[in-house]
Enzyme design. Structure first.
Site, PDB file in Angstrom:
ATOM      1  N   CYS A   1       0.194   0.470  10.340  1.00 34.70           N
ATOM      2  CA  CYS A   1      -0.040  -0.491   9.368  1.00 34.70           C
ATOM      3  C   CYS A   1       0.889  -1.495   8.788  1.00 34.70           C
ATOM      4  O   CYS A   1       1.699  -1.076   8.052  1.00 34.70           O
ATOM      5  CB  CYS A   1      -1.025  -0.017   8.526  1.00 34.70           C
ATOM      6  SG  CYS A   1      -1.740  -1.276   7.323  1.00 34.70           S
TER       7      CYS A   1
ATOM      8  N   CYS B   1       0.044   5.086   7.114  1.00 38.34           N
ATOM      9  CA  CYS B   1      -0.292   4.983   8.297  1.00 38.34           C
ATOM     10  C   CYS B   1       0.568   4.100   9.099  1.00 38.34           C
ATOM     11  O   CYS B   1       1.140   2.987   9.001  1.00 38.34           O
ATOM     12  CB  CYS B   1      -1.821   3.903   7.993  1.00 38.34           C
ATOM     13  SG  CYS B   1      -2.899   4.657   6.779  1.00 38.34           S
TER      14      CYS B   1
ATOM     15  N   ARG C   1     -18.109  -3.292  17.806  1.00 41.88           N
ATOM     16  CA  ARG C   1     -17.014  -4.593  17.397  1.00 41.88           C
ATOM     17  C   ARG C   1     -15.773  -4.492  18.454  1.00 41.88           C
ATOM     18  O   ARG C   1     -14.874  -3.618  18.127  1.00 41.88           O
ATOM     19  CB  ARG C   1     -16.907  -4.767  16.037  1.00 41.88           C
ATOM     20  CG  ARG C   1     -16.046  -5.876  15.813  1.00 41.88           C
ATOM     21  CD  ARG C   1     -15.953  -6.258  14.251  1.00 41.88           C
ATOM     22  NE  ARG C   1     -17.102  -6.274  13.617  1.00 41.88           N
ATOM     23  CZ  ARG C   1     -17.579  -5.662  12.691  1.00 41.88           C
ATOM     24  NH1 ARG C   1     -16.603  -4.921  11.876  1.00 41.88           N
ATOM     25  NH2 ARG C   1     -18.756  -5.655  12.019  1.00 41.88           N
TER      26      ARG C   1
ATOM     27  N   CYS D   1     -19.146  -7.145   3.347  1.00 39.72           N
ATOM     28  CA  CYS D   1     -18.460  -5.844   3.751  1.00 39.72           C
ATOM     29  C   CYS D   1     -17.262  -5.899   2.977  1.00 39.72           C
ATOM     30  O   CYS D   1     -16.720  -6.866   2.778  1.00 39.72           O
ATOM     31  CB  CYS D   1     -18.500  -6.145   5.334  1.00 39.72           C
ATOM     32  SG  CYS D   1     -17.424  -4.659   5.985  1.00 39.72           S
TER      33      CYS D   1
ATOM     34  N   CYS E   1       0.818  -1.147  -0.060  1.00 36.80           N
ATOM     35  CA  CYS E   1       0.018   0.104   0.079  1.00 36.80           C
ATOM     36  C   CYS E   1       0.796   1.452  -0.056  1.00 36.80           C
ATOM     37  O   CYS E   1       1.881   1.447   0.819  1.00 36.80           O
ATOM     38  CB  CYS E   1      -0.882   0.127   1.285  1.00 36.80           C
ATOM     39  SG  CYS E   1      -2.115   1.326   1.210  1.00 36.80           S
TER      40      CYS E   1
ATOM     41  N   CYS F   1     -19.690   0.888   8.300  1.00 34.92           N
ATOM     42  CA  CYS F   1     -18.897   0.398   9.298  1.00 34.92           C
ATOM     43  C   CYS F   1     -17.536   1.232   9.658  1.00 34.92           C
ATOM     44  O   CYS F   1     -16.956   1.363   8.489  1.00 34.92           O
ATOM     45  CB  CYS F   1     -18.387  -0.980   9.221  1.00 34.92           C
ATOM     46  SG  CYS F   1     -17.143  -1.732  10.252  1.00 34.92           S
TER      47      CYS F   1
ATOM     48  N   CYS G   1     -16.081  -9.990   5.601  1.00 35.06           N
ATOM     49  CA  CYS G   1     -15.588  -8.751   5.128  1.00 35.06           C
ATOM     50  C   CYS G   1     -14.214  -8.867   4.153  1.00 35.06           C
ATOM     51  O   CYS G   1     -13.312  -9.420   4.634  1.00 35.06           O
ATOM     52  CB  CYS G   1     -15.328  -7.889   6.114  1.00 35.06           C
ATOM     53  SG  CYS G   1     -14.616  -6.302   6.138  1.00 35.06           S
TER      54      CYS G   1
HETATM   55  N1  SAM Z   1      -6.740   0.301   2.985  1.00 37.59           N
HETATM   56  C1  SAM Z   1      -8.101   0.521   3.667  1.00 37.59           C
HETATM   57  C2  SAM Z   1      -8.049   1.493   4.531  1.00 37.59           C
HETATM   58  O1  SAM Z   1      -6.957   1.781   5.175  1.00 37.59           O
HETATM   59  O2  SAM Z   1      -9.096   1.987   4.486  1.00 37.59           O
HETATM   60  C3  SAM Z   1      -8.780  -0.948   4.055  1.00 37.59           C
HETATM   61  C4  SAM Z   1      -7.838  -1.930   4.868  1.00 37.59           C
HETATM   62  S1  SAM Z   1      -7.244  -0.967   6.581  1.00 37.59           S
HETATM   63  C5  SAM Z   1      -5.858  -2.362   6.978  1.00 37.59           C
HETATM   64  C6  SAM Z   1      -8.408  -1.364   7.512  1.00 37.59           C
HETATM   65  C7  SAM Z   1      -8.210  -0.797   8.925  1.00 37.59           C
HETATM   66  O3  SAM Z   1      -7.369  -1.772   9.761  1.00 37.59           O
HETATM   67  C8  SAM Z   1      -7.657   0.349   9.084  1.00 37.59           C
HETATM   68  O4  SAM Z   1      -8.491   1.509   9.067  1.00 37.59           O
HETATM   69  C9  SAM Z   1      -7.017   0.387  10.561  1.00 37.59           C
HETATM   70  O5  SAM Z   1      -8.327   0.783  11.586  1.00 37.59           O
HETATM   71  C10 SAM Z   1      -7.040  -1.251  10.934  1.00 37.59           C
HETATM   72  N2  SAM Z   1      -5.658  -1.500  11.022  1.00 37.59           N
HETATM   73  C11 SAM Z   1      -4.706  -1.599  10.291  1.00 37.59           C
HETATM   74  N3  SAM Z   1      -3.582  -2.108  11.041  1.00 37.59           N
HETATM   75  C12 SAM Z   1      -3.950  -2.177  12.245  1.00 37.59           C
HETATM   76  C13 SAM Z   1      -3.066  -2.563  13.461  1.00 37.59           C
HETATM   77  N4  SAM Z   1      -1.663  -2.616  13.433  1.00 37.59           N
HETATM   78  N5  SAM Z   1      -3.778  -2.587  14.689  1.00 37.59           N
HETATM   79  C14 SAM Z   1      -4.993  -2.226  14.524  1.00 37.59           C
HETATM   80  N6  SAM Z   1      -5.839  -2.148  13.624  1.00 37.59           N
HETATM   81  C15 SAM Z   1      -5.392  -1.811  12.543  1.00 37.59           C
HETATM   82  C1  DTB Z   2     -11.329  -2.858  11.217  1.00 38.07           C
HETATM   83  O1  DTB Z   2     -11.605  -1.838  11.720  1.00 38.07           O
HETATM   84  N1  DTB Z   2     -10.265  -3.987  11.707  1.00 38.07           N
HETATM   85  C2  DTB Z   2     -10.044  -4.899  10.809  1.00 38.07           C
HETATM   86  C3  DTB Z   2     -10.979  -4.405   9.536  1.00 38.07           C
HETATM   87  N2  DTB Z   2     -11.768  -2.968  10.110  1.00 38.07           N
HETATM   88  C4  DTB Z   2     -10.538  -4.281   8.267  1.00 38.07           C
HETATM   89  C5  DTB Z   2      -8.560  -4.711  10.273  1.00 38.07           C
HETATM   90  C6  DTB Z   2      -7.740  -4.995  11.413  1.00 38.07           C
HETATM   91  C7  DTB Z   2      -6.208  -5.179  10.840  1.00 38.07           C
HETATM   92  C8  DTB Z   2      -5.584  -5.541  12.044  1.00 38.07           C
HETATM   93  C9  DTB Z   2      -3.853  -5.505  11.276  1.00 38.07           C
HETATM   94  C10 DTB Z   2      -3.727  -6.800  10.213  1.00 38.07           C
HETATM   95  O2  DTB Z   2      -4.238  -7.834  10.430  1.00 38.07           O
HETATM   96  O3  DTB Z   2      -3.221  -6.509   9.069  1.00 38.07           O
HETATM   97 FE1  SF4 Z   3      -2.704   1.297   3.456  1.00 36.81          FE
HETATM   98 FE2  SF4 Z   3      -2.779   0.081   5.846  1.00 36.81          FE
HETATM   99 FE3  SF4 Z   3      -3.414   2.645   5.615  1.00 36.81          FE
HETATM  100 FE4  SF4 Z   3      -5.176   0.850   4.808  1.00 36.81          FE
HETATM  101  S1  SF4 Z   3      -4.272   1.067   6.784  1.00 36.81           S
HETATM  102  S2  SF4 Z   3      -4.483   2.815   3.849  1.00 36.81           S
HETATM  103  S3  SF4 Z   3      -3.836  -0.940   3.962  1.00 36.81           S
HETATM  104  S4  SF4 Z   3      -1.259   1.538   4.956  1.00 36.81           S
END
Ligand code: SAM
Ligand code: DTB
Ligand code: SF4
Length: 354
Positions: free
Chosen positions: A70, A67, A273, A138, A63, A198, A107
């Protein structure tokens, strides 16, 4: 508003919460806060029922966003390898497995800043296939245009997950490649297309209580409360800026429970959730979260790239706590899926109690 009395105003969802009111809830004695959240919860839900969703990463890693939490951001070295969009058949196989395991909502997540227009027909095919299995659908694909949201809705998408992630005044410390307003714009396209939202966030990123209150206030003052509110506890992944912090900033577990309870009070009709972070929570902490009004989980051994409790542990927890999967609501088209799912979760109690 008095912080310690149950007022009639709490009986109807409000959209005008002020930061000091939210902070007053956070500051209640712990047991009083749980009592109030539990009271609100029982007004709108059966507290024994928990909605069960399963996640699948249909497009992992690579990506372009930054963030700080992430593992899928290309720029961090987390060991997550970038993969292409999965085939529809492979996604449907996972969806069948999720349904057989007892999930009611499936989802699909993609590590995109936003989908390209050419991706939409492929994702639409997946959505239609999952829907045809009798699962709620979802997706979480990043930012959407109005046209993209309309196309996904037409394919059968019930929910779109798009988190605001943190308080507006902390957002700039976590993400620099987009603005808080970009998230609000996508949420508005999703609502306008007629999908359910959501939307939640992450706690434990080093934000203050004031900022946790700011996250919940921002969610509760959206034009419509999100239908589902995922509260993620940060999963610290090595290689990400937040995973590599030198100071341990682990959130007090009681503060996490308080966050769930305040979310329940602010958004009484939403599914709250208990989302990422469960793998490292004790059963007792999760039980407190359910007592505080959490009524939805991700079920299945993986989230997107990180772990989730294994299904045996969750089945055992449901049985020990007397929880049951929430039946699926009747669709707008009148099709009721209740009774077609959940078999394996509800079959577990005696074994788990032995
Ligand atoms: N890329 C899209 C976005 O960011 O909207 C969708 C996938 S993104 C991984 C979905 C959500 O996963 C993020 O908004 C964040 O809230 C959650 N997330 C990602 N990494 C995480 C982490 N290390 N711990 C907790 N939540 C995480
Ligand atoms: C949300 O709020 N939490 C989920 C889902 N929406 C997509 C994602 C959590 C991701 C946690 C880190 C990972 O597994 O990569
Ligand atoms: Fe990309 Fe992760 Fe940010 Fe979603 S949360 S936009 S997958 S870097």
């Amino acid at each position: 508003m008095s912080a310690v009395s149950l007022t009639s105003r709490e009986h109807q969802p409000r959209h005008d919460w002020r930061r000091e009111e939210v902070l007053a809830l956070f500051a209640l004695p712990f047991t009083e806060l749980l009592y109030r959240a539990g009271t609100v919860h029982r007004r709108h839900f059966d507290p024994a029922q928990v909605q069960v969703s399963t996640l699948l990463s249909v497009k992992t890693g690579g990506c372009p966003e930054d963030c700080a939490y992430c593992p899928q951001a290309q720029r961090y070295h987390t060991g997550v390898e970038a993969q292409k969009l999965m085939s529809t058949e492979a996604v449907l196989e996972k969806a069948r497995q999720a349904k057989a395991a007892g999930a009611s909502r499936f989802c699909m997540g993609a590590a995109w800043r936003s989908p390209k227009d050419r991706d939409i027909p492929k994702v639409a095919e997946m959505i239609a296939g999952v829907k045809a299995l009798g699962l709620e659908t979802c997706a979480t694909l990043g930012m959407l245009s109005g046209e993209q949201a309309t196309a996904l809705k037409a394919a059968g998408l019930d929910y779109y997950n798009h988190n605001i992630d943190t308080a507006p005044d902390f957002y700039g410390e976590i993400i620099h490649t987009r603005e808080f307003q970009d998230r609000l714009d996508t949420l508005s396209h999703v609502r306008d297309a007629g999908m359910k939202t959501c939307c939640g966030g992450i706690v434990g990123m080093g934000e203050s209580r004031e900022q946790r209150a700011g996250l919940l206030q921002a969610l509760a003052t959206l034009p419509a409360h999100p239908d589902s509110v995922p509260i993620n506890r940060l999963v610290e992944v090595a290689g990400t800026p937040l995973g590599d912090r030198h100071t341990s900033a682990e959130l007090d577990p009681f503060e996490f429970v308080r966050t769930i309870a305040v979310a329940r009070i602010l958004m009484p009709k939403s599914m709250v959730r208990l989302s990422a972070g469960r793998e490292s929570m004790s059963d007792e902490l999760q039980a407190l979260c359910f007592a505080a009004g959490a009524n939805s989980i991700f079920y299945g051994e993986k989230l997107l790239t990180t772990g989730n409790p294994d299904t045996e542990r969750d089945m055992g927890l449901f049985a020990r706590l007397g929880l049951v999967p929430m039946p699926v609501e009747v669709d707008a088209d009148g099709h009721d899926h209740a009774g077609t799912v959940h078999a394996s979760i509800s079959a577990a109690p005696e074994a788990a109690l032995a």
